[in-house]
Design a protein around this motif. Sequence first.
Motif, PDB file in Angstrom:
ATOM      1  N   GLN A   1       0.853  -1.197   0.000  1.00  0.00           N
ATOM      2  CA  GLN A   1       0.000   0.000   0.000  1.00  0.00           C
ATOM      3  C   GLN A   1       0.889   1.248   0.000  1.00  0.00           C
ATOM      4  O   GLN A   1       1.970   1.259   0.590  1.00  0.00           O
ATOM      5  CB  GLN A   1      -0.903   0.008   1.238  1.00  0.00           C
ATOM      6  N   ARG A   2       0.409   2.290  -0.673  1.00  0.00           N
ATOM      7  CA  ARG A   2       1.175   3.536  -0.755  1.00  0.00           C
ATOM      8  C   ARG A   2       0.215   4.726  -0.622  1.00  0.00           C
ATOM      9  O   ARG A   2      -0.848   4.751  -1.233  1.00  0.00           O
ATOM     10  CB  ARG A   2       1.934   3.619  -2.075  1.00  0.00           C
ATOM     11  N   ASN A   3       0.598   5.691   0.226  1.00  0.00           N
ATOM     12  CA  ASN A   3      -0.157   6.941   0.377  1.00  0.00           C
ATOM     13  C   ASN A   3       0.741   8.098  -0.073  1.00  0.00           C
ATOM     14  O   ASN A   3       1.842   8.287   0.442  1.00  0.00           O
ATOM     15  CB  ASN A   3      -0.569   7.142   1.838  1.00  0.00           C
ATOM     16  N   LEU A   4       0.282   8.867  -1.068  1.00  0.00           N
ATOM     17  CA  LEU A   4       1.011  10.018  -1.581  1.00  0.00           C
ATOM     18  C   LEU A   4       0.249  11.283  -1.193  1.00  0.00           C
ATOM     19  O   LEU A   4      -0.930  11.424  -1.515  1.00  0.00           O
ATOM     20  CB  LEU A   4       1.159   9.938  -3.102  1.00  0.00           C
ATOM     21  N   ASN A   5       0.919  12.169  -0.477  1.00  0.00           N
ATOM     22  CA  ASN A   5       0.285  13.414  -0.049  1.00  0.00           C
ATOM     23  C   ASN A   5       1.251  14.565  -0.345  1.00  0.00           C
ATOM     24  O   ASN A   5       2.199  14.804   0.395  1.00  0.00           O
ATOM     25  CB  ASN A   5      -0.047  13.357   1.442  1.00  0.00           C
ATOM     26  N   ASP A   6       1.037  15.241  -1.470  1.00  0.00           N
ATOM     27  CA  ASP A   6       1.874  16.364  -1.894  1.00  0.00           C
ATOM     28  C   ASP A   6       1.162  17.672  -1.561  1.00  0.00           C
ATOM     29  O   ASP A   6      -0.035  17.827  -1.833  1.00  0.00           O
ATOM     30  CB  ASP A   6       2.141  16.296  -3.393  1.00  0.00           C
ATOM     31  N   ASN A   7       1.924  18.612  -1.002  1.00  0.00           N
ATOM     32  CA  ASN A   7       1.345  19.886  -0.572  1.00  0.00           C
ATOM     33  C   ASN A   7       2.218  21.047  -1.018  1.00  0.00           C
ATOM     34  O   ASN A   7       3.453  20.947  -1.003  1.00  0.00           O
ATOM     35  CB  ASN A   7       1.215  19.928   0.951  1.00  0.00           C
ATOM     36  N   ILE A   8       1.581  22.132  -1.384  1.00  0.00           N
ATOM     37  CA  ILE A   8       2.273  23.393  -1.656  1.00  0.00           C
ATOM     38  C   ILE A   8       1.571  24.473  -0.842  1.00  0.00           C
ATOM     39  O   ILE A   8       0.371  24.694  -0.981  1.00  0.00           O
ATOM     40  CB  ILE A   8       2.240  23.757  -3.151  1.00  0.00           C
ATOM     41  N   ASN A   9       2.320  25.105   0.024  1.00  0.00           N
ATOM     42  CA  ASN A   9       1.784  26.171   0.869  1.00  0.00           C
ATOM     43  C   ASN A   9       2.573  27.442   0.572  1.00  0.00           C
ATOM     44  O   ASN A   9       3.783  27.486   0.755  1.00  0.00           O
ATOM     45  CB  ASN A   9       1.926  25.798   2.348  1.00  0.00           C
ATOM     46  N   GLN A  10       1.907  28.479   0.089  1.00  0.00           N
ATOM     47  CA  GLN A  10       2.595  29.734  -0.193  1.00  0.00           C
ATOM     48  C   GLN A  10       1.761  30.910   0.303  1.00  0.00           C
ATOM     49  O   GLN A  10       0.528  30.835   0.337  1.00  0.00           O
ATOM     50  CB  GLN A  10       2.906  29.862  -1.678  1.00  0.00           C
ATOM     51  N   GLU A  11       2.449  31.974   0.651  1.00  0.00           N
ATOM     52  CA  GLU A  11       1.754  33.152   1.156  1.00  0.00           C
ATOM     53  C   GLU A  11       2.606  34.402   0.931  1.00  0.00           C
ATOM     54  O   GLU A  11       3.844  34.332   0.843  1.00  0.00           O
ATOM     55  CB  GLU A  11       1.426  33.008   2.636  1.00  0.00           C
TER      56      GLU A  11
END
Length: 851
Positions: free
Chosen positions: A438-448
């Motif tokens: 099993q594989r969980n991919l969680n990509d995030n981009i946070n910019q401000e």
Amino acid sequence: MKKFLPAILALFITCMTPVLAQFPAGGTTQPKAIPGTAGDQSPKGSSKITGTIADSASAKGIEFASIALYNTQSNQAVDGTVADDKGKFELSKIPEGQYRILISFIGYANKTLGNIKLAKGQELNLGTVQLSSNTRTLNEVTVTGQAALIEEKVDRLVYNAEKDITAKGGDATDVLRKVPLLTVDLDGNVSLRGSQNIRVLINNKPSTIIANSVADAMKQIPADQIKSVEVITSPSAKYDAEGSGGIINIITKKNSLQGLNLNLDSGVGNRGSILSLNGGYRKGKAGFTLGGFGRANYNTVTRTTLDQTSVVNDLTTLTNQTGDGSSRGLFGNYNLGFDYDLAKNQSITAGVKYGVRNFTSQQDLITRIYNNGSLDETSGRNVEAKNLSGTVDVNLDYLHTFKPQQEWSISTLYSRNDLKNNFDADLLNGSSEITNRQRNLNDNINQEFTFQSDYQTPIRKNQLIEFGGKGIFRQVNSSYRYLIAENTGGYVPETDQPSGDLEYHQNIAAGYTSYTYTTKKRYTIKGGLRYEHTFIDASTNEGVVGVGNYGVLVPSVNASKTFKGTTVKLAYNRRIQRPGLQQLNPNFNAANPQNITIGNPELRPELTNNFEVGLSKNIKKTFVNATFFGRVTNNAITQVRQPSDTLEGAIITTYENIGRQHAYGVNLFANIAATSKINFGIFANGFYTILTGQTTAQNGTPEELTNDGINISGGMFAQATFNNGWAAQAFGFMQGTQIQLQGKQGGFGFYTVGAKKEFANKKASIGLAAENFLTRRFRMRTELNSIQFNQVNNVYLYNRGLRLTFTYKIGKMTMDAPRRKAKSVNNDDVKSEGGTQGSGTQGGQPGGGRQ
């Protein structure tokens, strides 16, 4: 964007109108009148006084020294100015008469020049006037003899970490454990007076390294680079309204030296190593800094046990789980800074920072599930979780100082955090063979992007007014997917687990005003009012989510009185706690399928009223402080756990606005300077907390939740300096049971000792520190319970540590007068995750935005 730009523009124009009035047409001029004069009008005459203010030791000019001109007959101040960047000053258009001059600057003893007689049209040159350094301890300093380890100020407590020799070679977590009022658990989660709803700043501003988790971020900051830690328990209106528990401001080491310097810091231990190289060059009006450090963690071993009972549809399921894990990490932080003095009263500061975090954990789980007393399933799960991020902060700031305490600043900040929270799991059968993956991919981009402007000005000699405006434009994108594969072959999407995308826009417009008044009898009152309006636009694959726009008015009052060595402080403030973007992220984190975490995009902000009464006193060589506080929170954001009705034996953790939290307690601290070279202290924190709320059971019926209890922690420290550059220090801390909404988390202990030797005129040093060397391991026991489940979780940490450190300084520096640098953006406005509690897993955490 169109919704909130008019509001921010109107707010900014309102706040800046008084500031723009300070600038005459055709350019800026520095007002020469000082507050407190009759009408603050400059004198009319033809005489002139000039001179130069210099340091008596270095003979260097003292920039921004204050010069006040008094008429000796009326004893009234008639004119004033400040010295330029070379210490030179000029007073012109002075009428003939008899005068005296008072010269002052922070860190120097005041100097008065009397019997000055001016004839009409006379030009008097006073030559070079030397000021001597004032080394007396201020009233706020709580340690006498040697430099203060602890300082108490009107709204904060300051821990001078540069005096801490045992933390050398460690990270920020090692320093924060020793700060009174703070509690740091074995996972590195930080709380203030029992609350993890705190804002963490670095040099008065946020950093994207704190975006995912405060606990992880503290591991990236080397203890060697920390100058002090400020604990702000009652923030004024100037600070963002976020952070119901308070603010922690970590100040890193800087210098105002001329010339070239280069510092090498290194350390090696059985659980971690560090290498840091920082340099700086300053010549005249310009200064440059360039630095970087790398830190490696290894040999971090953890063992967990879990006994969990749940009841779903009349089926009683017992889950027994054991896990052995380890973690390793590579952390880095690199920076390039520049500052320049445009004029004697104007400066700009710019900087670029890049941070990297590569944290990997591995855990082997064995799970046994019993249904109604009979063994139903035995399985294994080997999980590798990766927490990878790259962060960028870019700032440009401007400061204009008109005269002492009157200044205007503009600050800008752009931040970006690219974060990956992924895990890979091998699923094993009872014979330890891989059945699938099993594989969980969680990509995030946070910019401000943040823009703010602040202005402050004195009103007479004993009053100060501050006001300003701020806009924050924040965007988070999170993509989460589940994939599955057989024991060999490629991955395909898993239909049983949710996948999707979160797009979250959070924009804030804020304005504030603050007023400070000090009487001759040493009463100080500081009051303020701040308004913040939050605009939210969020959506997932299922449609629009969130609670819409909302505004909040936040008052604050701080008062203090000093008499006969005793200071009494009173404080009240209202704070807002927005849900952290990570807590909102609906990623289904099933690294441990028996303990699943998922965010809640429907969370509302919580509001807290804080009350505080403090008393501090110097009794000969002992400083004593006692602070009593109360905290009432509505819509409290808390972890809520429920058994899953689809996954056998699993507990799902999410976040809810449960209702109300009450906390009432006391902080005690005593510091004793036994001699000028030996200092030790003791501190204790205790509070009673009540948590009440309501959640929904799996069958749809409401479940009332209530829990209360006493939380106690405390510690002591000792440090000593000896001849020939030797020094030693010891520290110990104990944390009692912590009350949670659905149970309690067990306590733990921590201790460390260290010694250091300086040589080569303090250009080099070598040190040795040991921690928890008498204990094989620590156990943290968490007990959770509700109508539907009971859980007992034990986490065993093997954290004996030994560190050898070495420091060497290169470069010959000369000291210049302190310079006022441009202020920077200070975002302290969203709730942090605070790390996981009770799961004991090393699985990947839900991704999200700035914390």
